[in-house]
Write an enzyme that holds these catalytic residues in place. Sequence first.
Site, PDB file in Angstrom:
ATOM      1  N   GLU A  52       0.804  -1.226   0.000  1.00 32.23           N
ATOM      2  CA  GLU A  52       0.000   0.000   0.000  1.00 32.23           C
ATOM      3  C   GLU A  52       0.839   1.280   0.000  1.00 32.23           C
ATOM      4  O   GLU A  52       0.448   2.266  -0.618  1.00 32.23           O
ATOM      5  CB  GLU A  52      -0.944   0.014   1.216  1.00 32.23           C
ATOM      6  CG  GLU A  52      -2.068  -1.010   1.164  1.00 32.23           C
ATOM      7  CD  GLU A  52      -3.087  -0.702   0.087  1.00 32.23           C
ATOM      8  OE1 GLU A  52      -3.167   0.456  -0.359  1.00 32.23           O
ATOM      9  OE2 GLU A  52      -3.810  -1.629  -0.329  1.00 32.23           O
ATOM     10  N   SER A 105     -41.242 -21.791 -21.582  1.00 33.45           N
ATOM     11  CA  SER A 105     -42.210 -21.133 -22.471  1.00 33.45           C
ATOM     12  C   SER A 105     -42.444 -19.660 -22.165  1.00 33.45           C
ATOM     13  O   SER A 105     -43.127 -18.981 -22.924  1.00 33.45           O
ATOM     14  CB  SER A 105     -43.551 -21.870 -22.420  1.00 33.45           C
ATOM     15  OG  SER A 105     -43.484 -23.044 -23.186  1.00 33.45           O
TER      16      SER A 105
END
Length: 850
Positions: free
Chosen positions: A112, A392
């Site tokens: 970092e 469907s």
Amino acid sequence: MSDEYTSRQERRRQQKQKKTRSHGRKRSLWKKILLGLCAAFLLAVIACGITIAVMIHDAPTLKASDLQTPQSTRIYDQDGKLVSTVFHEENRVKIHIDDVPETVKDAVISIEDKRFRDHHGIDFHRLFGAVFANVKNGWGAEGGSTITQQVIKRSVLTPEKTLKRKVQEAWLSLKLERKYSKDEILEMYLNNVYFGHRAYGIKTASKTYFGENNLSKLNISQAALLAGLPNAPSADDPFKHPERAQKRRDQVLSAMESNHVISKQQADKAKAKPISEIIRKEEKKQENNDDPYNAFIDTVYEQMVNQKKVVSEKDFYQGGLKIYTTLDSKAQKAVYDLIHSKDIPYPDKHFETGITLVDTKTGAIKAVGGGRHFKAVGYTNYGTNVQNQPGSTIKPILDYAPAIEHLNWPTSHTLSDEPYQYSDGTPINEWDNKYWGDISMRRALEWSRNIPALKAFQAVGQDKAQKFAKGLGIKIDPIFESASIGGFDGVSPLQMAGAYAAFGNGGKYHEPSTVKKIVFPDGKKWKPKSKPKNAMHDYTAYMITDMLKTVVASGTGTQANIPGIPVAGKTGTTNIPNDIKDQYGLGDGVLDSWFVGYTPQYSLAVWTGYPSLKNKDGDVQYIRYDGSQNIAMQLFQTLMSEISDPNMDDFKKPDSVVSSGSELYVRGAQYQPSEEQADQGTNEENQNQEEQQETTEQPNQEENTENQEQEEEQEEEQDKEEEQANQEEDKDSQEQEDEQDKEQPDQEEDKDNQEQEDKQDKEEADKGEDKEDKQQEDEQDKEKANQEENKANQEEDKDNQKQEDQQKNKEDDHSSEDNNDNEHNNKDKKKDNDSESDNENNNSEENDSS
């Protein structure tokens, strides 16, 4: 001679003077330019100084409370009411810096901010590198923030990547460094940073990923894994993405080696350990975070962080944002309660469901059901993120709507349900293994016939069908003919709810959205810019809606019908492939069961099924024909009944649609009814719609109501004609006789004759021959109406009997269903294997049951 010599000297002297003057002018010009540049530079410095001073002056003050607790994002519903705070203090266990081992500190600092111990809040070397990257790749391409700056950003500043924020961040970092020690600043960072899975702070993260509260027991590989997580907690999640997590861990280990805090041998040894060996075997989520709104908040996170990238993951949790959403709190609670209701006959604890509710007119997402076991952001969200084959429910989108849109088919268009095959010769089968011959498009959709759907898809062409679906937010690429009955990778309930909403909104499609605006801590706002688009003509939307209303009124979707509410919708199921049946010896059943429907107010999609073919115990799981296949309709009917406005208007028929009886036509198209039929259809339209809605539960109610209206009209006419004192008594007798006529149709003629004789006697005494003739005509009209009523009842009984026979045939034939189409294309989660087929007919044959 001397004169010539003098002239030459003068000319030379003059030339020298001219050159001297010229050089003087050039030096003067350069001096002016330099002075001008210096002045401009000085002014620029002064201007920059003033600008920076103003920015610094506007910077917030440092408070110990802000530095100790991160800013939490807040979520508001559609009414501006606060419903959730993303950060909860109970999700964080603080740790003192003295309890953090050097290995963990070194890992965090190396990846970092490797010069953390040397700078005073700003790392100018890193800053210049970030500036170069931003100039090359655009502002915000790379950050130069130190650990100190990250503490400031998470505590007191907005997450926006602006110059003003960076200046304020740098200034406050210098102040923070003067006020606190390096260890104190590092402690703030380690306690506030987010590590994923709702773990704030490194001690909570250690417990989450390793099951370890004591950080001193972590090895180098585990320390490196934790140090790398804050950059992208979800993307590098070791539970879900171990490969990415390993890559990020190795980056940290290389940084530690480069920073000379570990040796190359230590780095190589740590890299050799697979992620599965250093994390705990099973992820355990925090159950106490379960609340009704989490599935919706997860959807907000998905849209704002992953899809639209409006905010980063860090900022979503700790940016101090105010997110105003489209959430309907009451509807969301209703969805949550319904999913967990004991009144729903879920077959077992593994059975899942996903639900999405959107506003039909705006596409605003009102509620989300993430699943029966959904607990918090990051869980599998079956309502919005998981895709399953639609069966469907895709037929209106891929088959019939494109046929109306491009071919102007009327709802009466005839299609032959007959033995048929795909273009490559592969047979396609019906769910009941029967063929119904020539039927209308309306009836084909009503009873979910597969072969007519494929024929409609072929008539339109797969390219146009694909484009039509894309316009409704459903991308199918590549697309094969099997997609016409649901045979493709799949869709989510969110996609289906959004697509069906366009049918109920006159053909206008809105991309489903969760957020109305985001307010940053400094008061700046973000609002979505999405606009509706015309996905189809209004006649296509209305004609599909009208056919889908028939599905709910008298077709496969009757269990989703709601009396008094205009509902249009479609069922959908996907069969189990034959090879899977044979492999595990399975009986009849389906893998997925859907119901997608809408009203003028809401569009609602419900999926039900199992997450995988086998559960953790190795047991095969699928939806059996024991009522479980109808749970999707039950969930739809229950929820829509609870949240719908009972006084809502029906769908409005546009002028582009012409009615003929119960069928609809596109005005001006090739297929047109006669003028007489069109006029008759227009006059009878409202009456036919009401009859369709009420046939399921009250088949004779409409006819009885019409008879009652006729009786009341006759009674009013008698009141005007009869003036004698015995008028009310005669009228009451007449009403009693009419009621007896309804109950005993065989005696109707005798009672009518007696009624005529009684009235003739009264009117002969009072009014004479003219009124007697009028009364007889009225009674004859009444008798004719009753005869028509009896005939209508007989026809309706015949239709009901036919539907019952069809249902019986359907149930009897479930055991013989042909799953040939299923075998080509079922999702990997259903098959427990990774094979994929490129066959054009890879599909899942849809299986609907009423």
